[in-house]
Structure formats: C-alpha cells, structure tokens
Write an enzyme that holds these catalytic residues in place. Structure first.
Site, PDB file in Angstrom:
ATOM      1  N   GLY A  84     -34.354  32.710  -1.056  1.00  0.00           N
ATOM      2  CA  GLY A  84     -35.483  32.703  -1.977  1.00  0.00           C
ATOM      3  C   GLY A  84     -36.394  33.911  -1.878  1.00  0.00           C
ATOM      4  O   GLY A  84     -36.842  34.456  -2.883  1.00  0.00           O
ATOM      5  N   HIS A  85     -36.647  34.366  -0.626  1.00  0.00           N
ATOM      6  CA  HIS A  85     -37.733  35.338  -0.471  1.00  0.00           C
ATOM      7  C   HIS A  85     -37.394  36.742  -0.967  1.00  0.00           C
ATOM      8  O   HIS A  85     -38.253  37.609  -0.982  1.00  0.00           O
ATOM      9  CB  HIS A  85     -38.264  35.341   0.966  1.00  0.00           C
ATOM     10  CG  HIS A  85     -37.358  35.940   1.991  1.00  0.00           C
ATOM     11  ND1 HIS A  85     -37.586  37.173   2.538  1.00  0.00           N
ATOM     12  CD2 HIS A  85     -36.231  35.471   2.591  1.00  0.00           C
ATOM     13  CE1 HIS A  85     -36.648  37.438   3.445  1.00  0.00           C
ATOM     14  NE2 HIS A  85     -35.816  36.420   3.481  1.00  0.00           N
ATOM     15  N   THR A 132     -34.837  15.954   5.887  1.00  0.00           N
ATOM     16  CA  THR A 132     -35.675  15.748   4.699  1.00  0.00           C
ATOM     17  C   THR A 132     -35.867  17.075   3.970  1.00  0.00           C
ATOM     18  O   THR A 132     -36.167  18.095   4.593  1.00  0.00           O
ATOM     19  CB  THR A 132     -37.031  15.151   5.121  1.00  0.00           C
ATOM     20  OG1 THR A 132     -36.758  13.965   5.869  1.00  0.00           O
ATOM     21  CG2 THR A 132     -37.893  14.819   3.917  1.00  0.00           C
ATOM     22  N   CYS A 163     -34.824  42.305   9.998  1.00  0.00           N
ATOM     23  CA  CYS A 163     -34.389  41.428  11.094  1.00  0.00           C
ATOM     24  C   CYS A 163     -34.109  42.215  12.369  1.00  0.00           C
ATOM     25  O   CYS A 163     -34.035  41.645  13.450  1.00  0.00           O
ATOM     26  CB  CYS A 163     -33.120  40.667  10.707  1.00  0.00           C
ATOM     27  SG  CYS A 163     -33.383  39.582   9.328  1.00  0.00           S
TER      28      CYS A 163
HETATM   29  N1  PLP Z   1     -28.076  38.983   4.150  1.00  0.00           N
HETATM   30  C1  PLP Z   1     -28.657  40.101   3.694  1.00  0.00           C
HETATM   31  C2  PLP Z   1     -27.826  41.141   3.031  1.00  0.00           C
HETATM   32  C3  PLP Z   1     -30.039  40.280   3.845  1.00  0.00           C
HETATM   33  O1  PLP Z   1     -30.619  41.396   3.399  1.00  0.00           O
HETATM   34  C4  PLP Z   1     -30.788  39.260   4.480  1.00  0.00           C
HETATM   35  C5  PLP Z   1     -32.251  39.414   4.699  1.00  0.00           C
HETATM   36  O2  PLP Z   1     -32.718  40.461   5.082  1.00  0.00           O
HETATM   37  C6  PLP Z   1     -30.119  38.118   4.935  1.00  0.00           C
HETATM   38  C7  PLP Z   1     -28.766  38.012   4.745  1.00  0.00           C
HETATM   39  C8  PLP Z   1     -30.858  37.007   5.637  1.00  0.00           C
HETATM   40  O3  PLP Z   1     -31.665  36.309   4.774  1.00  0.00           O
HETATM   41  P1  PLP Z   1     -32.719  35.235   5.352  1.00  0.00           P
HETATM   42  O4  PLP Z   1     -33.926  36.012   5.733  1.00  0.00           O
HETATM   43  O5  PLP Z   1     -32.982  34.326   4.220  1.00  0.00           O
HETATM   44  O6  PLP Z   1     -32.076  34.546   6.474  1.00  0.00           O
END
Ligand code: PLP
Length: 376
Positions: free
Chosen positions: A197-198, A234, A322
C-alpha cells in the site's frame, strides 16, 4: 522539503485518509462478529478486495490481504516450495529487494539451492541465463518487475510465459511497478504477484498477494478463518479500506502518472548530467520506470552527499530504505558495475505526481552546490 524518494514511500492521499478515518473511529467492530456492527465490515473488506483486484486485472477471490509486500514475497516463495516438497531449487536475481534475498538466504540454510541470476551493466536480465539455469528441480522463479533502486524493468510477462511452458511456478515482486505501469494478470501467466500500500499513497502496514486460481497456496499464518483461512488474524480494516481506495486512484491516474513523472525526472536527470561533471546514470536509458533516476557522482560518497542534501531539505536515498543503515554499498549497482566504485557513490531520486518543475530546478541547484562543496 523537496521529497524525491517516492520509491521508499509515498504520502497518504487525502481520499485514502478520509476513507480510512471512520474505521479508526466509529466503525471499530470486529468483522468476524455475528452482529451487524461487526459483520458489516466484511462487506467493506470485500469492496477493497475488488478494488485491488480490478487494478491488476484479477478476480477478487485471487487477492489476499497481507501486512506488507515483504510478507507477500515470503509467503509466495514458501508456498511454492511447500506445495512441491520434492523440488529444492529457486531461481531469482542478484538485484531483488531484501525481502526476497533474505528469504532465499534462509532457505539456503534449510537445504534449498538458490540461483541468483546476474544482470548486465544496464541492469538488464539475459533470458538465456534463466533458460540455462532452469531444471526439473526448480520449484519457483521469483523476479521483480521494476527495480526499486534503478527503476530498470525485467521482461516479466515473457518470463511468466516461459515458466508456464516449463511448468515452473512464477512469482513477481511488482511493488514498484504497481500504479506506475499497466499491470493485467489476465495477459500473462504469473502465479503470484506482490504489492504494497505505502508505495501507492495508502498506509504503511498493508499489502496484498495475488494468487492465481489453482496456483498452489496454503495457510502461512495459522489461526482463524480470516482471508479464507490462508492468513489468520483479525483484519486491519482501516488500512485495507485505504488500500482499496488507493488502488482505485492508482488505476484511474495511471494514464497521467507516467507522463507527469517522466517529464519531471527527465528534466532533473538531464540538468544534473549537463551541469555536474562526472555524473552518470545507472540503469538502462529506456527500459526503466519513468519516475526513477539513479546517478553516480564520481568521487563522492553517497552518505556525505545525502547529508548535505538533507540540510537543504531534499529527501533522496542511496538505495533501498530497508537497507539504509546497513552501511553496505548498493547491491544493485554493484551487480551492474562490480569493477567500479559506482555503488558507493550513487543517489536514487524517485519522483511522485505531487512534485513540481520548480522543485526539480531547486534540487539541481542544491546538488550543484553540495557536489562542488564535497569536491573542494
Ligand atoms: N519489494 C520491493 C521492490 C520494494 O521496493 C519494497 C519496499 O521498499 C518491498 C518489496 C517491501 O515492501 P514492504 O515495505 O511493504 O514490506
């Protein structure tokens, strides 16, 4: 602030916020309750499921809500292995998001053999490499649609057709493609497709996994009957409602999205290349998203430049959010240009529809100043 990091996350759209609000306030029931105050929320969840399905050409029964794309990616890969216990091989690429790579590394410790396909200097995949690596032991091929760091696109529709012909399951991490390029799962035989979503102006903490009807899948969060018993717990009603609205907006805005962001990105990129010496783009010129540019500034550490940009109010990044604290150079640019320092000297700029031409010009001026200061 000039926000140029939309591949990391996006602001919540006002329509999404408005749609979510009642479910944070008055409509706080449990969808599994038997009385209407709770049970009426089931309909709301199903509407959101239809909205997400429509965005990608799926039927609503093929959409499972998750907490994020990391969860969707892990669930798809593990489901494919679980359904074919005799097969112990996965094919992915060296430039996937950490949610796929980390999952694969753990699977390696569990006796699964993983092939990480290489990419060329432009970030492109060679299909012959995939064909050469596929064996009777391959349980699943997992490849992303658009790279989060460079925007480079993999030919996933062609790959899906190849996998189908070879009777191998195919999973696509489409997180960065959703809302940016057309996606229609009716047109190519992908088994699983992840989204979140984000990245499309919904909230953080909600995602979805498309699971094609008849593609194998089993419960991965065991608990209640929610999500057809495949993912107990839930439901997060407000966030799911928001994802539904965001999906509808993404589908409607898709025709404008590319034109708007591409024009801004091109101005930003061209102005940087024209006015800042020793700057070079990482990633194929045309086979990439219209909103992303990944640029190496020779001789300048990414983190030093990002700090100066931050002081100027400019938000950009040196790769995946990440991995921002890992201190590692970008694994994506490293895979493209292993013989150079490009991976330590790159910045990713990712544009959103809310950006303006004025912001691009201000950003270029700040970059010129910051790069000059660091090269002194
Ligand atoms: N896959 C890709 C290509 C992404 O860019 C990201 C987020 O940076 C993700 C997966 C992970 O998404 P989420 O933050 O919803 O776990």
């Amino acid at each position: 602030m000039i926000y140029l990091d939309h591949n990391a996350t996006t602001p919540i759209a006002s329509e999404v916020r408005e749609a979510m609000l009642p479910y944070f306030t008055d409509e706080w029931g449990n969808p599994s309750s038997s009385y209407r105050f709770g049970s009426r929320l089931k309909t709301v969840i199903e509407t959101a499921r239809e909205q997400v399905a429509e965005m990608i050409g799926a039927s609503s029964g093929e959409v499972l809500f998750t907490s994020c794309a990391t969860e969707s990616n892990n669930a798809a890969i593990r489901a494919a292995l679980k359904s074919q216990p005799q097969k112990r091989h996965i094919i992915t690429s060296s430039v996937e998001h950490s949610s796929v790579l980390a999952c694969c590394r753990t699977l390696e410790t569990e006796g699964v053999h993983v092939t990480y396909l290489p990419i060329d200097r432009d970030g492109l995949l060679n299909l012959a490499d995939l064909e050469a690596e596929l064996t009777n032991d391959t349980a699943i091929v997992s490849l992303m649609w658009a790279n989060n760091e460079t925007g480079v696109l993999f030919p996933v529709e062609e790959i899906a057709r190849y996998c189908k012909a070879q009777r191998v399951l195919f999973h696509c991490d489409a997180v960065q493609a959703v809302g940016k390029i057309p996606i229609d799962v009716r047109k190519f035989p992908v088994d699983y497709l992840s989204l979140t979503g984000h990245k499309i102006h919904a909230a953080k903490g909600v995602g979805a996994l498309f699971i094609r009807r008849k593609s194998p899948f089993s419960a991965f969060v065991e608990g209640g009957h929610q999500e057809r018993g495949l993912r107990g717990g839930t439901e997060n009603v407000p966030l799911i409602v928001g994802l539904g609205i965001a999906a509808e907006l993404a589908r409607k805005n898709l025709p404008d999205y590319d034109a708007t962001t591409r024009q801004l990105r091109n101005v930003l990129e061209n102005e940087i290349l024209r006015s800042i010496p020793s700057a070079e783009v990482n990633g194929h010129k045309t086979h990439r998203l219209g909103n992303t540019t990944n640029i190496t500034f020779r001789g300048i550490e990414s983190e030093a430049l990002l700090m100066l940009l931050d002081q100027e109010g400019i938000c950009a990044s040196s790769g995946s959010a990440c991995l921002a604290y890992s201190d590692e150079p970008s694994h994506v640019v490293k895979a493209m240009k292993p013989d150079s320092t490009a991976s330590r000297e790159m910045i990713r700029f990712s544009i959103g529809v809310g950006n303006t031409m004025e912001e691009m010009k201000t950003a270029v001026r700040s970059l010129q100043k910051s790069v000059a200061a660091l090269r002194e």
